[in-house]
Design a protein around this motif. Sequence first.
Motif, PDB file in Angstrom:
ATOM      1  N   GLY A  41       0.811  -1.219   0.000  1.00  0.00           N
ATOM      2  CA  GLY A  41       0.000   0.000   0.000  1.00  0.00           C
ATOM      3  C   GLY A  41       0.838   1.260   0.000  1.00  0.00           C
ATOM      4  N   ILE A  42       0.150   2.379  -0.200  1.00  0.00           N
ATOM      5  CA  ILE A  42       0.840   3.662  -0.247  1.00  0.00           C
ATOM      6  C   ILE A  42       0.675   4.351   1.095  1.00  0.00           C
ATOM      7  CG2 ILE A  42       0.907   5.923  -1.371  1.00  0.00           C
ATOM      8  CD1 ILE A  42      -0.403   4.419  -3.793  1.00  0.00           C
ATOM      9  N   ILE A  43       1.772   4.861   1.614  1.00  0.00           N
ATOM     10  CA  ILE A  43       1.697   5.594   2.871  1.00  0.00           C
ATOM     11  C   ILE A  43       1.510   7.080   2.593  1.00  0.00           C
ATOM     12  CG2 ILE A  43       2.933   6.198   4.993  1.00  0.00           C
ATOM     13  CD1 ILE A  43       4.488   3.499   4.529  1.00  0.00           C
ATOM     14  N   GLU A  44       2.308   7.578   1.672  1.00  0.00           N
ATOM     15  CA  GLU A  44       2.229   9.002   1.371  1.00  0.00           C
ATOM     16  C   GLU A  44       2.513   9.211  -0.106  1.00  0.00           C
ATOM     17  OE1 GLU A  44       4.995  11.390   3.568  1.00  0.00           O
ATOM     18  OE2 GLU A  44       4.312  13.223   2.576  1.00  0.00           O
ATOM     19  N   ALA A  73      -3.384  -3.985  -7.329  1.00  0.00           N
ATOM     20  CA  ALA A  73      -3.219  -4.562  -5.993  1.00  0.00           C
ATOM     21  C   ALA A  73      -1.816  -5.108  -5.797  1.00  0.00           C
ATOM     22  CB  ALA A  73      -4.250  -5.661  -5.785  1.00  0.00           C
TER      23      ALA A  73
ATOM     24  N   GLU B  24      -4.038   9.138   0.073  1.00  0.00           N
ATOM     25  CA  GLU B  24      -3.306   7.863   0.027  1.00  0.00           C
ATOM     26  C   GLU B  24      -4.169   6.720   0.557  1.00  0.00           C
ATOM     27  OE1 GLU B  24      -2.053  10.661   1.368  1.00  0.00           O
ATOM     28  OE2 GLU B  24      -0.194  11.085   0.319  1.00  0.00           O
ATOM     29  N   ASN B  28      -5.187   3.326  -1.311  1.00  0.00           N
ATOM     30  CA  ASN B  28      -4.962   1.984  -0.764  1.00  0.00           C
ATOM     31  C   ASN B  28      -6.257   1.182  -0.681  1.00  0.00           C
ATOM     32  OD1 ASN B  28      -2.229   2.094  -0.482  1.00  0.00           O
ATOM     33  ND2 ASN B  28      -2.325   3.078   1.521  1.00  0.00           N
ATOM     34  N   LEU B  31      -7.094   0.001  -4.023  1.00  0.00           N
ATOM     35  CA  LEU B  31      -6.218  -1.110  -4.403  1.00  0.00           C
ATOM     36  C   LEU B  31      -6.710  -2.407  -3.784  1.00  0.00           C
ATOM     37  CD1 LEU B  31      -2.590   0.304  -4.114  1.00  0.00           C
ATOM     38  CD2 LEU B  31      -3.913  -0.149  -6.165  1.00  0.00           C
TER      39      LEU B  31
END
Lengths: 89, 408
Positions: A41-44, A73, B24, B28, B31
């Motif tokens: 996943g993306i944090i920032e 994903a 973000e 997520n 996703l």
Amino acid sequence: MRRGKIERLAALLEIPDDIVLDLPRITMLGNKQLLVENHKGIIEYTSPLVRIKLNNGELIITGQDLTLGNLQAEQILVEGTVTGVKYEI
Amino acid sequence: MLTRNMANYTTGVIRIKITGDFPEKFINLCLARGLLLWGIKKDGNAVYAYVRLPDFFKIRKPALKSRVKVRVIGTRGLPFALKRFKRRKMLLVGAVMFMLLLEVLTSYIWFVDIEGIKTISGDRIKAIAADHGLRSGAAKNSVKEKEIETSILLNVPEVAWVGVKITGTRAVVEIVEKTMAKTEDKTPADIVATKDGVITELIAIAGQAAVKKGDTVRRGDILIKGVLSQPILELAEQRPPVPQTSDQYIRANGIVKARVWYESYGEAGLVREEFRRTGRRRFAVALKAGESVIDLKKVSSPPFTNYETEVIYKKLPNWRNTGFAVETKVSVFYEVSVERHEISPEEALDLAKTQAIKAIESQIPENAQVLVHGSEVLNTSLPGLIRVKVSMETVEDIGFTRVTLLTP
């Protein structure tokens, strides 16, 4: 240790580590594209900075005009001008 | 990549603007749900991303959860294009009309071309074709090619083979002509002299020789008469002469060679003017459409005190079987400088001679044989001028077939 045993078994059977150990695979195309597979996943996300969560830590990508293309994903494609990649545990 | 782009086009793509504290988190969540986002770009506080139309209806939940606002800022793809079409019905009508018109217009013959004719007139073939329905404006499926082919073959005896084929809106009548044996011209005729001269050789193949070797003839004199000669009668003198009521006229044929004199005169000054281009030039451009000429760029006239002009026509290449009616005319004016050269009398003599010989050579036929070639310098009272008289003597065929004017 359990992990050590699996690692040895993987080495014996010549299975790539990233599959066995659930490690991220990071591919760079010059400084234009950076593909991160098997991320968490993306944090920032900002234009000069992207932080991506990984299995064991996070990946900090710095650069200019960074965009996220082909977001799925399993993989993230960071496009733009990459100036630094840092792996933080 | 390409297949994915096409799939995206058919499903439809939406550009969204995401505003909120944690975009973000929204990404997520998307996703995790398997909603495809791409082309994510941050601009200030807002994040822009592309999402597929079916996925767009599913982003409501993640948006609520991450407390972001999602706004549509652009659409792309087939569903939206169809929607536009629904609103603009005339556009669709226009497209259909275009197709129909194309279909209708291509079902007629617009041009009838005839290929391969050399001696037969095209109008004759066209008239026969038109009688059987092959004319511009005829419906394509009403044309019976076989019928036209046989009809042309029957009506025009000079045709060996004919093929009618229709390519698009053009009908081509291809014709192969028979090579017909040349019909001999049997009109009575005499052989007359085309030039003054002294006969050196005379062979009468048909007809009676009117002159003999050594005779001087003038232009227009009859050399071989187109009258049937009767050598048998001459040989058999003992027999009583057959009374001849009238001469039998035939077409005379034969070879008549004669000595012909030519004379000409040339002159050259001792000062020769030579023109040389200085390199300065000007262009004038004009557009020519049919008969009318439109000047695009003019040049003050005269552009230079001494100049040469060169005119170039530029035309677009022919496209298929039509030529463009419009062409450009470019006139180039070159400035020339005049240089005066003093030349020696020998050189001037040469120049004068060449000039005179040139004048003669234009009169001498190609197969003439030059016997004597002489030149004579004439005395002139004018200083700085050389005059030359050149004379030539040739042997050439002076016979010319002239149709006899039958006098009753």
